[in-house]
Each structure stands twice: as C-alpha cells, then as structure tokens.
Write a protein that holds these residues in place. Structure first.
Motif, PDB file in Angstrom:
ATOM      1  N   LEU A  81       0.616   3.905  -5.213  1.00  0.00           N
ATOM      2  CA  LEU A  81      -0.669   3.836  -5.676  1.00  0.00           C
ATOM      3  C   LEU A  81       0.193   2.579  -6.885  1.00  0.00           C
ATOM      4  O   LEU A  81       0.769   2.864  -7.691  1.00  0.00           O
ATOM      5  N   THR A  82      -2.070   1.917  -6.857  1.00  0.00           N
ATOM      6  CA  THR A  82      -2.315   1.444  -8.480  1.00  0.00           C
ATOM      7  C   THR A  82      -2.193   2.668  -9.138  1.00  0.00           C
ATOM      8  O   THR A  82      -2.669   3.366  -9.033  1.00  0.00           O
ATOM      9  N   ASN A  87       0.961  -0.678  -0.152  1.00  0.00           N
ATOM     10  CA  ASN A  87       0.377  -0.110  -0.188  1.00  0.00           C
ATOM     11  C   ASN A  87       0.974   1.242   0.016  1.00  0.00           C
ATOM     12  O   ASN A  87       0.449   2.916  -0.048  1.00  0.00           O
ATOM     13  N   ALA A 126      -0.198   7.389 -13.248  1.00  0.00           N
ATOM     14  CA  ALA A 126      -1.349   6.695 -13.334  1.00  0.00           C
ATOM     15  C   ALA A 126      -0.994   6.401 -14.392  1.00  0.00           C
ATOM     16  O   ALA A 126      -0.596   4.280 -14.579  1.00  0.00           O
ATOM     17  N   GLY A 176      -8.242   7.495 -10.131  1.00  0.00           N
ATOM     18  CA  GLY A 176      -8.873   7.572  -9.658  1.00  0.00           C
ATOM     19  C   GLY A 176      -8.769   9.044  -9.185  1.00  0.00           C
ATOM     20  O   GLY A 176      -9.867  10.569  -8.924  1.00  0.00           O
ATOM     21  N   ALA A 177      -7.914   9.350  -8.084  1.00  0.00           N
ATOM     22  CA  ALA A 177      -6.839  10.724  -7.462  1.00  0.00           C
ATOM     23  C   ALA A 177      -7.166  11.649  -8.358  1.00  0.00           C
ATOM     24  O   ALA A 177      -7.375  12.781  -7.970  1.00  0.00           O
ATOM     25  N   GLN A 218      -5.052   2.444 -10.757  1.00  0.00           N
ATOM     26  CA  GLN A 218      -6.251   2.694 -11.039  1.00  0.00           C
ATOM     27  C   GLN A 218      -6.656   3.498  -9.394  1.00  0.00           C
ATOM     28  O   GLN A 218      -7.463   4.289  -9.797  1.00  0.00           O
ATOM     29  N   SER A 219      -5.920   3.274  -8.731  1.00  0.00           N
ATOM     30  CA  SER A 219      -6.362   4.189  -8.065  1.00  0.00           C
ATOM     31  C   SER A 219      -5.480   5.724  -8.521  1.00  0.00           C
ATOM     32  O   SER A 219      -6.018   6.607  -7.728  1.00  0.00           O
ATOM     33  N   ALA A 220      -4.278   6.031  -9.060  1.00  0.00           N
ATOM     34  CA  ALA A 220      -4.117   7.226  -8.928  1.00  0.00           C
ATOM     35  C   ALA A 220      -4.719   8.103 -10.002  1.00  0.00           C
ATOM     36  O   ALA A 220      -5.025   9.208 -10.353  1.00  0.00           O
TER      37      ALA A 220
END
Length: 281
Positions: free
Chosen positions: A6-7, A3, A48, A13-14, A9-11
């Motif tokens: 960042l993956t 954790n 990302a 989304g952010a 997907q999370s990057a």
C-alpha cells in the motif's frame, strides 16, 4: 509488483474509511464491531505514517549512501557475516529469489495485522499491551528514519544486487531522473524486523497452543529475507530489536504504574468513612 504494498495515500484512505465505519458501528450500538474497525484503522494509519516518513527527512539525502557504506564497514570490523555473501548464496536459485522478494513485500504487514486482530478477538485482555508496543516501537523507528540511510542494494560496489528490481518485483519506484527518491532511504532501523519479532513474541506470550512457536519461524524468515534481498543490514535489525525492547520496557513500566495507582485508589479510605480525630477535652 508495485501493487503488492500500500502507498501512504491508499493506507491513509483505508484507515479513514475504517474509522468512519467504527463511528457508524458505535452509533448503531455495536461496540465489538466498532472496536475491531477502530483498531484495524489504527494499524493502517501507522502503516501510512511509516510510508509517508519515507518521503521526508530532517537531513540531506546526499550522504545516505555514505552512511550505508559506513554501516557495512563497521559490521565487518566487529565480525558480523557479510550480507553480500548471504545474497550470493541464493541468487543462483530464481525461485528462492522470487519467494524472498514476495515475502518481503507482503508478509510483514499481513502477519502483523493478523496477529493484532487475533489478539483483539480472542485475547482482548492482552490486546492493549500488544497494540501499545506496536505504536511505541513504530513511532521510535520512524523518528530514527528521518535520518536517511540507504539500503545495501544501493551499494553494488560492495557486491550487493537489487534482486527485486532485476526480477520486476520491486515495491519501490526506483530513481527519478537518475536521482534516488527519499522513500528508499529509510533502511535504518528495519521496521520489518521490529514487527516480525514483536508478532512472534506476542503470539508466544499470549497463546497456549503448542503451535505458537511456528511464529518464531516467521521472525527467522523475515530476518533472512531482508538480508538476502539486500534491503537491510544486520545492524538495521539489531537497532530495531533494541527499540522493541525499549518499547516493551516502557509499556511494562506504565502498566505497573497504573496498577500501583489503581491499588492505592482502591485501598484509600473514602472521605466520608475516614475517622475523625477525637477532640481532647
């Protein structure tokens, strides 16, 4: 330790959330906040994309290990220090190994983000140069990374050890069903090295503080860390710096061209004030 990074997907989304916040701030007539959120979103979008490219390739991953072995042999032929010996020098010291793994996982993105935000807030007139250099450097690195190349930690027969996996600090998912997933096969070139050198150059060029040279230490530490953790060869960093130099050249040429066009536009007489040729009678 999965954790700590960042993956894609999370990057992504952010980044989308920051772009949305930038739009709301713009509608509220807060250009400073809007610009800050937009630029932070741009960096996260780049991150990302970097993470996503690790899952893609234009070539088979079957020969990624062969390419890594070839790089290692080529380095030895030209006389570069053996990365395995550098790693062996710190493996007897667990604290150093853990710190190196942590630095590799966290500091590259954190420092680059901090530098960009600092330039944006304190030296806005220099921000475009830094941002454009980051974008071009990262984009070219990503294009090269479509050719899968394994990191040295996947070559135990050459003396390398995956110290992050041994200490439970790996930011990668490991193998799936005995097969190495593609996101671990984008070692060439090293975006870590490209970003840390760019961050150091940006701070040294923009700041006038005598403490600006501390950023050079970050670059040195990052290069050492990517080697002793067996995540990159020297060649990965050398190619990354060459790409950075290319990006700096492109940005400088474009800025010079724009400046020349701007000067020509300002000095060109307006159509209404141009002298008409006198008629000969």
């Amino acid at each position: 330790m999965q954790n700590l990074t960042l993956t894609w997907q999370s990057a992504g989304g952010a980044a989308a959330g920051l772009y949305g916040g930038a739009y709301v701030a713009a509608q509220a007539r807060k250009p400073g906040v809007s610009g800050l959120l937009r630029e932070a979103g741009t960096l996260l979008a780049l991150f990302a994309l970097w993470q996503l490219v690790g899952h893609l390739s234009v070539m088979s991953t079957d020969h990624a290990l062969d390419r890594a072995s070839w790089i290692h042999r080529a380095e030895q032929v030209v006389g570069l220090p053996d990365e395995a010996s550098w790693q062996a020098a710190i493996t007897p010291y667990p604290v150093l190994v853990r710190l190196a793994n942590y630095y590799y996982a966290v500091m590259h993105f954190t420092v680059m983000l901090g530098v960009l935000l600092w330039v944006f807030v304190r030296h806005r007139e220099r921000y475009a140069w830094v941002r454009n250099t980051v974008v071009i450097t990262t984009a070219v690195c990503l294009l090269v990374q479509f050719i899968p190349v394994a990191p040295p930690r996947m070559l135990p027969q050459s003396g390398f050890v995956d110290v992050a996996a041994e200490y439970g600090q790996s930011v990668y998912g490991g193998a799936v069903g005995g097969v190495v997933v593609a996101d671990q096969l984008s070692a060439m070139p090293s975006v870590h090295v490209a970003w840390c050198v760019l961050a150091a150059v940006a701070v040294v060029r923009v700041s006038r503080s005598p403490f600006r040279w501390v950023m050079v230490l970050h670059a040195v530490l990052t290069v050492a860390v990517v080697v002793v953790t067996a995540n990159h060869f020297w060649a990965d960093g050398i190619v990354a710096v060459a790409i950075l130099l290319f990006a700096c050249t492109v940005v400088a040429l474009v800025a010079r061209r724009r400046g020349r066009v701007s000067v020509e536009t300002e000095t060109r007489p307006r159509s209404g004030s141009e002298e008409r040729p006198k008629q000969v009678t």
